[in-house]
Write an enzyme that holds these catalytic residues in place. Structure first.
Site, PDB file in Angstrom:
ATOM      1  N   ASN A  62       0.865  -1.189   0.000  1.00  0.00           N
ATOM      2  CA  ASN A  62       0.000   0.000   0.000  1.00  0.00           C
ATOM      3  C   ASN A  62       0.902   1.240   0.000  1.00  0.00           C
ATOM      4  O   ASN A  62       1.496   1.570   1.016  1.00  0.00           O
ATOM      5  CB  ASN A  62      -0.898  -0.037   1.253  1.00  0.00           C
ATOM      6  CG  ASN A  62      -1.749   1.222   1.381  1.00  0.00           C
ATOM      7  OD1 ASN A  62      -1.784   2.058   0.486  1.00  0.00           O
ATOM      8  ND2 ASN A  62      -2.437   1.363   2.508  1.00  0.00           N
ATOM      9  N   TRP A  63       0.959   1.878  -1.136  1.00  0.00           N
ATOM     10  CA  TRP A  63       1.851   3.052  -1.262  1.00  0.00           C
ATOM     11  C   TRP A  63       1.284   4.274  -0.557  1.00  0.00           C
ATOM     12  O   TRP A  63       1.959   5.275  -0.413  1.00  0.00           O
ATOM     13  CB  TRP A  63       2.076   3.406  -2.739  1.00  0.00           C
ATOM     14  CG  TRP A  63       2.724   2.348  -3.558  1.00  0.00           C
ATOM     15  CD1 TRP A  63       3.080   1.076  -3.162  1.00  0.00           C
ATOM     16  CD2 TRP A  63       3.112   2.440  -4.935  1.00  0.00           C
ATOM     17  NE1 TRP A  63       3.653   0.385  -4.201  1.00  0.00           N
ATOM     18  CE2 TRP A  63       3.681   1.203  -5.306  1.00  0.00           C
ATOM     19  CE3 TRP A  63       3.022   3.459  -5.890  1.00  0.00           C
ATOM     20  CZ2 TRP A  63       4.173   0.957  -6.592  1.00  0.00           C
ATOM     21  CZ3 TRP A  63       3.503   3.206  -7.173  1.00  0.00           C
ATOM     22  CH2 TRP A  63       4.080   1.976  -7.518  1.00  0.00           C
ATOM     23  N   LYS A  64       0.016   4.211  -0.181  1.00  0.00           N
ATOM     24  CA  LYS A  64      -0.674   5.376   0.373  1.00  0.00           C
ATOM     25  C   LYS A  64      -0.494   6.563  -0.599  1.00  0.00           C
ATOM     26  O   LYS A  64      -0.462   6.332  -1.801  1.00  0.00           O
ATOM     27  CB  LYS A  64      -0.178   5.671   1.794  1.00  0.00           C
ATOM     28  CG  LYS A  64      -0.271   4.399   2.665  1.00  0.00           C
ATOM     29  CD  LYS A  64      -0.079   4.602   4.121  1.00  0.00           C
ATOM     30  CE  LYS A  64      -0.251   3.265   4.844  1.00  0.00           C
ATOM     31  NZ  LYS A  64      -0.136   3.357   6.285  1.00  0.00           N
ATOM     32  N   HIS A  69      -9.657   1.056   5.195  1.00  0.00           N
ATOM     33  CA  HIS A  69      -8.351   1.284   5.831  1.00  0.00           C
ATOM     34  C   HIS A  69      -8.534   2.249   7.003  1.00  0.00           C
ATOM     35  O   HIS A  69      -9.345   3.175   6.936  1.00  0.00           O
ATOM     36  CB  HIS A  69      -7.369   1.860   4.805  1.00  0.00           C
ATOM     37  CG  HIS A  69      -5.958   1.847   5.313  1.00  0.00           C
ATOM     38  ND1 HIS A  69      -5.488   2.784   6.199  1.00  0.00           N
ATOM     39  CD2 HIS A  69      -4.935   0.978   5.092  1.00  0.00           C
ATOM     40  CE1 HIS A  69      -4.222   2.497   6.498  1.00  0.00           C
ATOM     41  NE2 HIS A  69      -3.862   1.407   5.832  1.00  0.00           N
ATOM     42  N   GLU A 104      -6.881   4.654   7.993  1.00  0.00           N
ATOM     43  CA  GLU A 104      -6.689   6.065   7.655  1.00  0.00           C
ATOM     44  C   GLU A 104      -7.957   6.648   7.022  1.00  0.00           C
ATOM     45  O   GLU A 104      -8.287   7.815   7.227  1.00  0.00           O
ATOM     46  CB  GLU A 104      -5.476   6.225   6.727  1.00  0.00           C
ATOM     47  CG  GLU A 104      -4.176   6.057   7.512  1.00  0.00           C
ATOM     48  CD  GLU A 104      -3.016   5.503   6.716  1.00  0.00           C
ATOM     49  OE1 GLU A 104      -3.036   5.540   5.481  1.00  0.00           O
ATOM     50  OE2 GLU A 104      -2.066   5.002   7.364  1.00  0.00           O
ATOM     51  N   GLU A 159      -5.197  -4.927  10.584  1.00  0.00           N
ATOM     52  CA  GLU A 159      -4.186  -3.894  10.789  1.00  0.00           C
ATOM     53  C   GLU A 159      -4.465  -3.156  12.099  1.00  0.00           C
ATOM     54  O   GLU A 159      -5.259  -2.201  12.118  1.00  0.00           O
ATOM     55  CB  GLU A 159      -4.217  -2.886   9.636  1.00  0.00           C
ATOM     56  CG  GLU A 159      -3.940  -3.486   8.282  1.00  0.00           C
ATOM     57  CD  GLU A 159      -3.422  -2.434   7.297  1.00  0.00           C
ATOM     58  OE1 GLU A 159      -2.293  -2.580   6.840  1.00  0.00           O
ATOM     59  OE2 GLU A 159      -4.148  -1.458   7.023  1.00  0.00           O
ATOM     60  N   GLY A 209       2.555   2.387  10.835  1.00  0.00           N
ATOM     61  CA  GLY A 209       3.476   3.510  10.695  1.00  0.00           C
ATOM     62  C   GLY A 209       4.215   3.863  11.970  1.00  0.00           C
ATOM     63  O   GLY A 209       4.843   4.924  12.058  1.00  0.00           O
ATOM     64  N   SER A 212       3.514  -2.023  10.239  1.00  0.00           N
ATOM     65  CA  SER A 212       4.975  -2.038  10.404  1.00  0.00           C
ATOM     66  C   SER A 212       5.635  -3.360  10.007  1.00  0.00           C
ATOM     67  O   SER A 212       6.634  -3.754  10.605  1.00  0.00           O
ATOM     68  CB  SER A 212       5.357  -1.644  11.836  1.00  0.00           C
ATOM     69  OG  SER A 212       4.926  -0.326  12.117  1.00  0.00           O
ATOM     70  N   GLY A 270       2.899  -1.086   4.271  1.00  0.00           N
ATOM     71  CA  GLY A 270       2.898   0.336   3.949  1.00  0.00           C
ATOM     72  C   GLY A 270       4.307   0.822   3.643  1.00  0.00           C
ATOM     73  O   GLY A 270       4.829   0.609   2.545  1.00  0.00           O
ATOM     74  N   GLY A 271       4.938   1.436   4.627  1.00  0.00           N
ATOM     75  CA  GLY A 271       6.250   2.073   4.444  1.00  0.00           C
ATOM     76  C   GLY A 271       7.272   1.210   3.711  1.00  0.00           C
ATOM     77  O   GLY A 271       7.949   1.691   2.794  1.00  0.00           O
TER      78      GLY A 271
HETATM   79  P1  13P Z   1       3.018   0.496   7.656  1.00  0.00           P
HETATM   80  O1  13P Z   1       3.538  -0.787   7.067  1.00  0.00           O
HETATM   81  O2  13P Z   1       3.760   1.708   7.172  1.00  0.00           O
HETATM   82  O3  13P Z   1       2.920   0.422   9.148  1.00  0.00           O
HETATM   83  O4  13P Z   1       1.536   0.685   7.103  1.00  0.00           O
HETATM   84  C1  13P Z   1       0.647  -0.366   7.213  1.00  0.00           C
HETATM   85  C2  13P Z   1      -0.563  -0.034   6.440  1.00  0.00           C
HETATM   86  O5  13P Z   1      -1.312   0.839   6.795  1.00  0.00           O
HETATM   87  C3  13P Z   1      -0.816  -0.785   5.211  1.00  0.00           C
HETATM   88  O6  13P Z   1      -2.094  -0.581   4.729  1.00  0.00           O
END
Ligand code: 13P
Length: 249
Positions: free
Chosen positions: A9-11, A93, A95, A164, A170, A210, A231-232
């Site tokens: 997930n590149w966000k 998600h 977010e 999640e 994050g 993470s 994510g990251g």
């Molecule tokens: P991180 O891997 O950066 O913690 O993000 C997880 C995430 O929200 C994937 O959708």
């Protein structure tokens, strides 16, 4: 055996140069992986571009509207995702729940629309730290799962769930393999009791929060963890490749 999924997930990150680099690298890398489906989830403006280059990965949008078309400025429909060959869509998600105030009701409408339109929802669920500290994590996740799936008829290949925990997103603080496994087993049990044992057995449940190249292998070795939503670390090509390899059986 359930096929693993590793989804990046590149966000709201990336650029067309990054799309090209990832497409090239992941096409090469994912072609050799055994029993892993690699999924890349870029911002919506890049979905079609990334999909056009796809040889050994699938794409996921990060959001979708529930209506087929109409006066919804700024939104993208399931039909449009389908039209450009996008296979998955992230729905719910944390977010989007937090920053964009998406409710369980809205998420349910999106899940239904995605299933109906032939795009597979990756339904994201997870508790906050406050909820975990209050001992409510199992109840919260159960109600997120059930409210999103209420009244729907579907098969196991039409749904992916991603657990999640919000406190792990994050933050660099990954849930321990035991904590994650416990919640994944809980989700599978909820599906078995409320829907069907067969569906519960076949549904892929991903862990997110993470995940990195160091923690992936142990998490993915848990019996009810079928891969990750990353994510990251999905923005670092070499790390993401290592995470994909860690899911190979
Ligand atoms: P991180 O891997 O950066 O913690 O993000 C997880 C995430 O929200 C994937 O959708």
């Amino acid at each position: 055996m359930r096929q693993s999924i590793v989804a990046g997930n590149w966000k709201m990150n990336g650029a067309s140069s990054f799309v090209q680099e990832m497409a090239q690298q992941i096409n090469l890398h994912a072609a050799d992986l055994d029993n892993v489906e690699v999924v890349l989830s870029p911002p919506s403006v890049y979905v079609a571009m990334l999909q056009q280059s796809a040889k050994s990965y699938a794409t996921a949008a990060q959001n979708v509207h529930f209506a087929k078309s109409g006066a919804y400025t700024g939104e993208v429909s399931v039909t449009m995702l389908q039209d450009v060959g996008c296979k998955y869509v992230l729905i719910g998600h944390s977010e989007r729940r937090e920053i964009f105030a998406e409710s369980n009701q809205l998420i349910a409408k999106k899940v239904a629309a995605a299933m109906q339109g032939g795009v597979v929802p990756i339904l994201c669920v997870g508790e906050s730290l406050l909820q975990r500290n209050a001992g409510q994590e199992f109840e919260v996740v159960k109600s997120q799962v059930l409210s999103a799936l209420q009244g729907l008829q579907f098969s196991a290949d039409s749904l992916v769930i991603a657990y999640e925990p919000i406190w792990a997103i994050g933050t660099g603080e990954t849930a321990s393999p035991e904590q994650a496994q416990q919640m994944h087993a809980h989700i599978r049990k909820v599906l078995a009791v409320e829907i069907s044992a067969e569906l519960a057995e076949q549904t892929r449940i991903l862990y997110g929060g993470s995940v990195n190249a160091q923690t992936a292998a142990l998490l993915f070795s848990q019996p009810d963890i079928d891969g990750g939503l990353v994510g990251g670390a999905s923005l670092k090509v070499e790390d993401f490749k290592l995470i994909c390899s860690a899911a190979a059986k």
